[in-house]
Design an enzyme around this catalytic site. Structure first.
Site, PDB file in Angstrom:
ATOM      1  CB  THR A 117      -0.907   0.013   1.256  1.00  0.00           C
ATOM      2  OG1 THR A 117      -1.467   1.313   1.418  1.00  0.00           O
ATOM      3  CG2 THR A 117      -0.143  -0.314   2.529  1.00  0.00           C
ATOM      4  CE1 TYR A 141      -3.926  -2.177   5.467  1.00  0.00           C
ATOM      5  CE2 TYR A 141      -3.260  -0.006   4.697  1.00  0.00           C
ATOM      6  CZ  TYR A 141      -3.678  -1.298   4.431  1.00  0.00           C
ATOM      7  OH  TYR A 141      -3.830  -1.706   3.127  1.00  0.00           O
TER       8      TYR A 141
HETATM    9  N1  NAD Z   1      -8.768  -1.127  -0.941  1.00  0.00           N
HETATM   10  C1  NAD Z   1      -7.682  -0.367  -0.962  1.00  0.00           C
HETATM   11  O1  NAD Z   1      -7.768   0.841  -1.247  1.00  0.00           O
HETATM   12  C2  NAD Z   1      -6.329  -0.949  -0.670  1.00  0.00           C
HETATM   13  C3  NAD Z   1      -5.207  -0.104  -0.786  1.00  0.00           C
HETATM   14  C4  NAD Z   1      -3.951  -0.644  -0.543  1.00  0.00           C
HETATM   15  C5  NAD Z   1      -3.783  -1.985  -0.208  1.00  0.00           C
HETATM   16  N2  NAD Z   1      -4.876  -2.791  -0.078  1.00  0.00           N
HETATM   17  C6  NAD Z   1      -4.663  -4.194   0.280  1.00  0.00           C
HETATM   18  O2  NAD Z   1      -5.309  -5.025  -0.675  1.00  0.00           O
HETATM   19  C7  NAD Z   1      -5.776  -6.223  -0.053  1.00  0.00           C
HETATM   20  C8  NAD Z   1      -7.236  -6.432  -0.414  1.00  0.00           C
HETATM   21  O3  NAD Z   1      -7.974  -5.311   0.049  1.00  0.00           O
HETATM   22  P1  NAD Z   1      -9.525  -5.103  -0.311  1.00  0.00           P
HETATM   23  O4  NAD Z   1      -9.770  -3.654  -0.423  1.00  0.00           O
HETATM   24  O5  NAD Z   1      -9.922  -6.005  -1.418  1.00  0.00           O
HETATM   25  O6  NAD Z   1     -10.179  -5.584   1.054  1.00  0.00           O
HETATM   26  P2  NAD Z   1     -11.400  -6.586   1.334  1.00  0.00           P
HETATM   27  O7  NAD Z   1     -11.686  -6.461   2.791  1.00  0.00           O
HETATM   28  O8  NAD Z   1     -12.497  -6.359   0.378  1.00  0.00           O
HETATM   29  O9  NAD Z   1     -10.729  -7.996   1.012  1.00  0.00           O
HETATM   30  C9  NAD Z   1      -9.976  -8.733   1.943  1.00  0.00           C
HETATM   31  C10 NAD Z   1     -10.411 -10.195   1.803  1.00  0.00           C
HETATM   32  O10 NAD Z   1      -9.597 -11.014   2.663  1.00  0.00           O
HETATM   33  C11 NAD Z   1     -10.435 -11.864   3.447  1.00  0.00           C
HETATM   34  N3  NAD Z   1      -9.697 -12.127   4.700  1.00  0.00           N
HETATM   35  C12 NAD Z   1      -9.313 -11.213   5.634  1.00  0.00           C
HETATM   36  N4  NAD Z   1      -8.625 -11.838   6.626  1.00  0.00           N
HETATM   37  C13 NAD Z   1      -8.571 -13.151   6.286  1.00  0.00           C
HETATM   38  C14 NAD Z   1      -8.004 -14.289   6.901  1.00  0.00           C
HETATM   39  N5  NAD Z   1      -7.357 -14.206   8.086  1.00  0.00           N
HETATM   40  N6  NAD Z   1      -8.143 -15.490   6.299  1.00  0.00           N
HETATM   41  C15 NAD Z   1      -8.801 -15.606   5.116  1.00  0.00           C
HETATM   42  N7  NAD Z   1      -9.362 -14.573   4.489  1.00  0.00           N
HETATM   43  C16 NAD Z   1      -9.250 -13.352   5.069  1.00  0.00           C
HETATM   44  C17 NAD Z   1     -11.735 -11.114   3.602  1.00  0.00           C
HETATM   45  O11 NAD Z   1     -12.835 -11.937   3.889  1.00  0.00           O
HETATM   46  C18 NAD Z   1     -11.853 -10.428   2.233  1.00  0.00           C
HETATM   47  O12 NAD Z   1     -12.511 -11.260   1.306  1.00  0.00           O
HETATM   48  C19 NAD Z   1      -5.523  -6.065   1.443  1.00  0.00           C
HETATM   49  O13 NAD Z   1      -4.342  -6.772   1.790  1.00  0.00           O
HETATM   50  C20 NAD Z   1      -5.303  -4.557   1.607  1.00  0.00           C
HETATM   51  O14 NAD Z   1      -4.452  -4.245   2.685  1.00  0.00           O
HETATM   52  C21 NAD Z   1      -6.155  -2.295  -0.306  1.00  0.00           C
HETATM   53  O1  GDU Z   2     -15.891  10.811   3.526  1.00  0.00           O
HETATM   54  C1  GDU Z   2     -14.735  11.125   3.165  1.00  0.00           C
HETATM   55  C2  GDU Z   2     -13.759  10.148   2.826  1.00  0.00           C
HETATM   56  C3  GDU Z   2     -12.498  10.575   2.472  1.00  0.00           C
HETATM   57  N1  GDU Z   2     -12.203  11.895   2.417  1.00  0.00           N
HETATM   58  C4  GDU Z   2     -10.854  12.335   2.009  1.00  0.00           C
HETATM   59  O2  GDU Z   2     -10.564  11.740   0.753  1.00  0.00           O
HETATM   60  C5  GDU Z   2      -9.181  11.418   0.652  1.00  0.00           C
HETATM   61  C6  GDU Z   2      -9.032   9.953   0.319  1.00  0.00           C
HETATM   62  O3  GDU Z   2      -9.457   9.194   1.436  1.00  0.00           O
HETATM   63  P1  GDU Z   2      -9.750   7.619   1.391  1.00  0.00           P
HETATM   64  O4  GDU Z   2     -10.283   7.241   2.730  1.00  0.00           O
HETATM   65  O5  GDU Z   2     -10.581   7.311   0.196  1.00  0.00           O
HETATM   66  O6  GDU Z   2      -8.322   6.974   1.130  1.00  0.00           O
HETATM   67  P2  GDU Z   2      -6.930   7.184   1.889  1.00  0.00           P
HETATM   68  O7  GDU Z   2      -6.093   8.053   1.006  1.00  0.00           O
HETATM   69  O8  GDU Z   2      -7.117   7.604   3.279  1.00  0.00           O
HETATM   70  O9  GDU Z   2      -6.344   5.690   1.966  1.00  0.00           O
HETATM   71  C7  GDU Z   2      -6.393   4.769   0.895  1.00  0.00           C
HETATM   72  O10 GDU Z   2      -5.268   4.928   0.084  1.00  0.00           O
HETATM   73  C8  GDU Z   2      -4.032   4.782   0.744  1.00  0.00           C
HETATM   74  C9  GDU Z   2      -2.942   5.059  -0.253  1.00  0.00           C
HETATM   75  O11 GDU Z   2      -2.887   6.417  -0.567  1.00  0.00           O
HETATM   76  C10 GDU Z   2      -3.907   3.377   1.314  1.00  0.00           C
HETATM   77  O12 GDU Z   2      -3.729   2.458   0.286  1.00  0.00           O
HETATM   78  C11 GDU Z   2      -5.107   3.034   2.166  1.00  0.00           C
HETATM   79  O13 GDU Z   2      -5.077   1.649   2.454  1.00  0.00           O
HETATM   80  C12 GDU Z   2      -6.390   3.335   1.459  1.00  0.00           C
HETATM   81  O14 GDU Z   2      -7.467   3.207   2.370  1.00  0.00           O
HETATM   82  C13 GDU Z   2      -8.565  11.797   2.002  1.00  0.00           C
HETATM   83  O15 GDU Z   2      -8.013  13.056   1.905  1.00  0.00           O
HETATM   84  C14 GDU Z   2      -9.772  11.858   2.947  1.00  0.00           C
HETATM   85  O16 GDU Z   2      -9.606  12.764   4.007  1.00  0.00           O
HETATM   86  C15 GDU Z   2     -13.140  12.869   2.745  1.00  0.00           C
HETATM   87  O17 GDU Z   2     -12.866  14.066   2.719  1.00  0.00           O
HETATM   88  N2  GDU Z   2     -14.380  12.430   3.113  1.00  0.00           N
END
Ligand code: NAD
Ligand code: GDU
Length: 328
Positions: A117, A141
């Site tokens: 991330t 995180y």
């Molecule tokens: N969504 C984002 O913006 C974002 C940004 C950066 C990194 N990531 C990373 O990407 C990955 C996927 O994120 P996502 O947004 O799809 O989240 P999500 O919560 O939709 O997906 C996570 C999945 O993992 C499963 N899971 C969690 N813990 C588990 C365990 N102990 N055993 C088996 N299954 C388990 C959940 O049931 C879910 O299906 C994560 O590792 C997250 O940290 C997400």
């Molecule tokens: O209701 C809301 C939600 C978000 N924001 C703003 O929108 C921007 C983006 O916020 P998000 O919550 O959508 O995403 P973040 O940038 O906080 O974080 C996301 O992107 C990160 C990388 O930049 C990491 O990967 C992290 O896991 C993922 O959640 C931030 O400035 C936040 O303050 C608002 O103003 N109002």
């Protein structure tokens, strides 16, 4: 041989499954459905419900299948929750990733693709930020993922084991064909929340902070379409097959949008002028996080198809409409 996808029922995992299954790979999904949805799993994949932290269960998964590579999405993803309960994050993200690496080393699985991330960068002083910039996370995180990257680096030096850690920037949108999307309950991500407001499922959207040192005073982020991100995983698999070289790679488009620019796009695409209100800064928000993207283009045969904020928002809205209309 099969590809093991952990967390394949989740948001990013379910999109990647479509790509990997479309490529004709044999896929096994392990997910405990804690935040994922069974119906999001591509029907071509074999689903094993279980927890990646369950040693005996995972031992069986590795023993019963011939696994070529692991794509490891499973984890806990909510930054504020990690501040309240850091030990949960160190267990589910750090400890469980350590165990996944150990299973791979024990069973001679040499290819590992990891969900990292941009939170690793914390509050970068330079933007766009490249992969050589110091790890400086500011939340449990971010620390949990930073430690996972360190373990991967050390393991790749010590064992016959290679990894690609993809550092995702802000992931948004949904499958353009409407097969999956973000169904996360109590979502906090800006584009998801804005789509909920546009469709009338929230009374207003709070804008966290108006006094950042940016063009319009709101935070700037690099939003990447989830289907382009999914495709990057398949490219990473090909790269590991070709070169067996470990890499850490930013996944973004390299373009920053402010919160106000995102909200104006959601209003334009949806045609709804939903209520927004400025409030205090949210703890831990960095003013600006934008990816330097040269490395992904140098190392992966990745050609993004949806680098367009309006299109990202359009797909996110279509998915939101779909899940709301089918909700009981
Ligand atoms: N969504 C984002 O913006 C974002 C940004 C950066 C990194 N990531 C990373 O990407 C990955 C996927 O994120 P996502 O947004 O799809 O989240 P999500 O919560 O939709 O997906 C996570 C999945 O993992 C499963 N899971 C969690 N813990 C588990 C365990 N102990 N055993 C088996 N299954 C388990 C959940 O049931 C879910 O299906 C994560 O590792 C997250 O940290 C997400
Ligand atoms: O209701 C809301 C939600 C978000 N924001 C703003 O929108 C921007 C983006 O916020 P998000 O919550 O959508 O995403 P973040 O940038 O906080 O974080 C996301 O992107 C990160 C990388 O930049 C990491 O990967 C992290 O896991 C993922 O959640 C931030 O400035 C936040 O303050 C608002 O103003 N109002």
């Amino acid at each position: 041989m099969a590809i093991l996808v952990t967390g394949g029922a989740g948001y990013i995992g379910s999109h990647t499954l479509i790509e990997v299954c479309d490529a004709g790979e044999d896929v096994i999904v392990v997910d405990n459905l804690s935040t994922g949805f069974k119906e999001a799993i591509d029907s071509r994949a074999k689903f094993l419900q279980g927890d990646i932290g369950d040693q005996a269960f995972m031992q069986r998964v590795f023993e019963d299948h011939s696994i070529e590579a692991v794509i490891h999405f499973a984890g806990s993803v909510i930054v504020p929750e990690s501040v309240e309960n850091p030990l949960l994050y160190y267990r589910n993200n750090t400890e469980n990733t350590r165990q996944m690496i150990e299973h791979c080393v024990t069973h001679q699985v040499k290819k590992f693709i990891f969900s990292s991330t941009a939170a690793i960068y914390g509050m970068p002083e330079e933007c766009p930020v490249d992969e050589t910039y110091q790890r400086n996370p500011i939340s449990p995180y971010g620390h949990s993922k930073s430690m996972s990257e360190l373990m991967l680096e050390d393991a790749s030096k010590a064992y016959d084991f290679n990894f690609i850690a993809l550092r995702y920037f802000n992931v948004a949108g949904a499958d353009p064909m409407g097969r999956t999307g973000q169904s996360t309950k109590n979502a906090t991500h800006l584009i998801k929340v804005a789509c909920e407001a546009a469709l009338g499922y929230r009374d207003e959207l709070l804008i966290f902070g108006s006094d950042y040192d940016t063009s319009d005073g709101t935070c700037i982020r690099d939003y990447i379409h989830v289907s382009d991100l999914a495709a990057a995983h398949l490219c990473a698999l090909s790269a590991l097959r070709k070169t067996a070289q470990s890499e850490i790679i930013n996944c973004g488009y390299g373009t920053g949008y402010s919160v106000l620019e995102v909200l104006s796009t959601v209003k334009k695409v949806s045609g709804v002028d939903f209520n927004t209100r400025f409030t205090d800064r949210r703890a831990g928000d960095s003013p600006q996080v934008v990816a330097k993207c040269s490395k992904i283009h140098e190392h992966l045969d990745w050609i993004p198809k949806y680098n367009n904020l309006s299109l990202i928002v359009e797909h996110a809205i279509e998915w939101e409409r779909k899940i709301r209309s089918s909700a009981p």
